[in-house]
Design an enzyme around this catalytic site. Structure first.
Site, PDB file in Angstrom:
ATOM      1  N   GLY A  53      49.316   2.840  27.186  1.00  0.00           N
ATOM      2  CA  GLY A  53      48.123   2.046  27.445  1.00  0.00           C
ATOM      3  C   GLY A  53      48.324   0.544  27.480  1.00  0.00           C
ATOM      4  O   GLY A  53      47.340  -0.197  27.457  1.00  0.00           O
ATOM      5  N   TRP A  55      49.406  -1.396  29.966  1.00  0.00           N
ATOM      6  CA  TRP A  55      48.880  -1.981  31.204  1.00  0.00           C
ATOM      7  C   TRP A  55      47.359  -1.920  31.223  1.00  0.00           C
ATOM      8  O   TRP A  55      46.712  -2.821  31.754  1.00  0.00           O
ATOM      9  CB  TRP A  55      49.476  -1.263  32.422  1.00  0.00           C
ATOM     10  N   ASP A  85      46.269   9.847  32.826  1.00  0.00           N
ATOM     11  CA  ASP A  85      47.597  10.308  32.414  1.00  0.00           C
ATOM     12  C   ASP A  85      47.504  11.777  32.006  1.00  0.00           C
ATOM     13  O   ASP A  85      46.445  12.245  31.561  1.00  0.00           O
ATOM     14  CB  ASP A  85      48.133   9.472  31.249  1.00  0.00           C
ATOM     15  N   ASP A 101      45.981  15.258  36.344  1.00  0.00           N
ATOM     16  CA  ASP A 101      47.172  15.239  37.197  1.00  0.00           C
ATOM     17  C   ASP A 101      46.879  14.394  38.435  1.00  0.00           C
ATOM     18  O   ASP A 101      45.910  14.661  39.161  1.00  0.00           O
ATOM     19  CB  ASP A 101      47.526  16.676  37.586  1.00  0.00           C
ATOM     20  N   ASP A 126      52.651   2.376  36.289  1.00  0.00           N
ATOM     21  CA  ASP A 126      53.912   2.065  35.609  1.00  0.00           C
ATOM     22  C   ASP A 126      54.609   3.356  35.188  1.00  0.00           C
ATOM     23  O   ASP A 126      55.411   3.359  34.252  1.00  0.00           O
ATOM     24  CB  ASP A 126      53.643   1.181  34.382  1.00  0.00           C
ATOM     25  N   LYS A 166      55.818   1.063  39.911  1.00  0.00           N
ATOM     26  CA  LYS A 166      57.240   0.974  39.571  1.00  0.00           C
ATOM     27  C   LYS A 166      58.065   1.713  40.620  1.00  0.00           C
ATOM     28  O   LYS A 166      57.650   2.750  41.139  1.00  0.00           O
ATOM     29  CB  LYS A 166      57.492   1.590  38.193  1.00  0.00           C
TER      30      LYS A 166
END
Length: 365
Positions: A53, A55, A85, A101, A126, A166
């Site tokens: 958490g 970000w 998540d 998901d 991320d 990312k």
């Protein structure tokens, strides 16, 4: 966030706990924003692969700061942030959490429902796989995760929105850049100062979301076709050179350097992690350890005593000689009375070798 000595020497690890961030990765988004201004004018944001958490914390603080500034000039709408998540995440004030998901279209519908069926201004991701050490495998899985984030982003991001994710830089990263350029005219590859130079991770910043005409969002993954691709045949939009940007001031600490605990004249004070894991993988092992009679986390008393009573070589020789003298006369007489001549020879040879051994050892001292 661990407690190893390397973590303690990591300046960003220490700063994260001092400033109240859940992980050092918070500085990556802060530095990306300082360089690329991805949070300017953002009111609705989604954090994919959000756990633990950090970000989401950055989004919450920055968007609320923007909201307060907007109130000074006129009316403004309170910001709204949704974190997604697969893993459970400790609650964050002002952040709506969805445990789902990102490859499921129902998750996209659930996200949109929290924004009153309106699309969002910003999507960040991320997420990274649990690395296996097989670099080709890790890079492939990361690219799949990035494409999954892009697929769900096409469902929830509004025209002109921004996407940050990312990426692992590798030889085949050009294909990912080309796929991102289909949806975003501006694509940058950024490397924050807080990201270790030894890591192949970087972040793509994609601005001004403009999907192709008549494009319909779907959850299909183009890399799952298993068809070979010749990169030399790519032309036009399919073959691009993405600008590479280094984020962060050059005067900031180096993420690969181990700094002393007392840094810049400030005395080091240990801080507990801001948010400990909810269900760590090692919890079962700790439970089994607590149910045992022996606590392996403490030193073995017998080992400590033996180390304290360690003997010198001279003491060991004296003890061996004493034990040799304590052989009972009955055992010696049994050997001497043996009718087997070989036994007598063996006994005499054994005694001779034993005597010579200690004589030789005494001469060496």
């Amino acid at each position: 966030m661990g407690k190893t000595s390397k973590d303690k020497r990591d300046i960003y690890y220490r700063r994260a706990k001092e400033e109240g961030w859940r992980a050092r990765s918070a500085f990556k988004l802060l530095q990306i924003d300082n360089e690329c201004h991805v949070l300017d004018g953002v009111n609705k944001a989604v954090d994919l692969c959000a756990a633990p958490g950090s970000w989401s914390q950055v989004l919450s603080r920055k968007l609320n700061e923007n909201y307060k500034k907007a109130l000074e000039t006129g009316n403004a709408t309170p910001p709204k942030i949704v974190a997604v998540d697969l893993q459970a995440m400790a609650p964050l004030e002002g952040v709506i959490q969805i445990q789902g998901d990102i490859t499921n279209v129902n998750t996209a519908k659930q996200i949109i429902s929290h924004f009153d069926n309106e699309q969002v201004d910003l999507v960040v991701c991320d997420g990274a796989p649990d690395v296996t050490g097989l670099h080709d495998m890790d890079i492939y899985i990361q690219s799949q995760l990035l494409l999954a984030a892009l697929n769900i982003t096409t469902h929830i991001l509004k025209q002109g929105g921004t996407f940050v994710a990312k990426i692992f830089r590798a030889k085949d990263v050009t294909l990912l850049y080309a796929q991102l350029k289909i949806f975003f005219p501006y694509v940058y590859c950024t490397k924050p100062s807080s990201s270790r130079n030894s890591s192949i991770e970087a972040f793509v910043v994609c601005k001004d979301y403009s999907p192709p005409e008549d494009y319909k969002p779907h959850m299909l993954n183009p890399l799952l076709t298993h068809e070979p691709c010749d990169f030399d045949e790519l032309t036009g939009i399919n073959r691009v050179v993405v600008p590479f940007i280094v984020c962060g001031d050059l005067n900031e600490p180096d993420s690969d350097t181990c700094y002393p605990l007392n840094f810049e004249g400030k005395e080091y004070t240990y801080h507990e992690p801001v948010q400990t894991p909810i269900a760590p993988p090692y919890q079962e092992a700790l439970t089994l350890l607590e149910n045992r009679d022996t606590d392996f986390r403490r030193s073995d008393v017998n080992v400590v005593v033996d180390n304290l009573n360690s003997m010198t070589i001279a003491d060991l020789k004296k003890q061996a000689k004493q034990k040799h003298k304590e052989i009972t006369k009955s055992e010696i007489s049994k050997l001497q009375n043996s009718k087997n001549d070989d036994s007598e020879d063996i006994l005499e040879l054994d005694q001779l070798m034993f005597t010579e051994l200690f004589d030789e050892s005494d001469n060496m001292m």
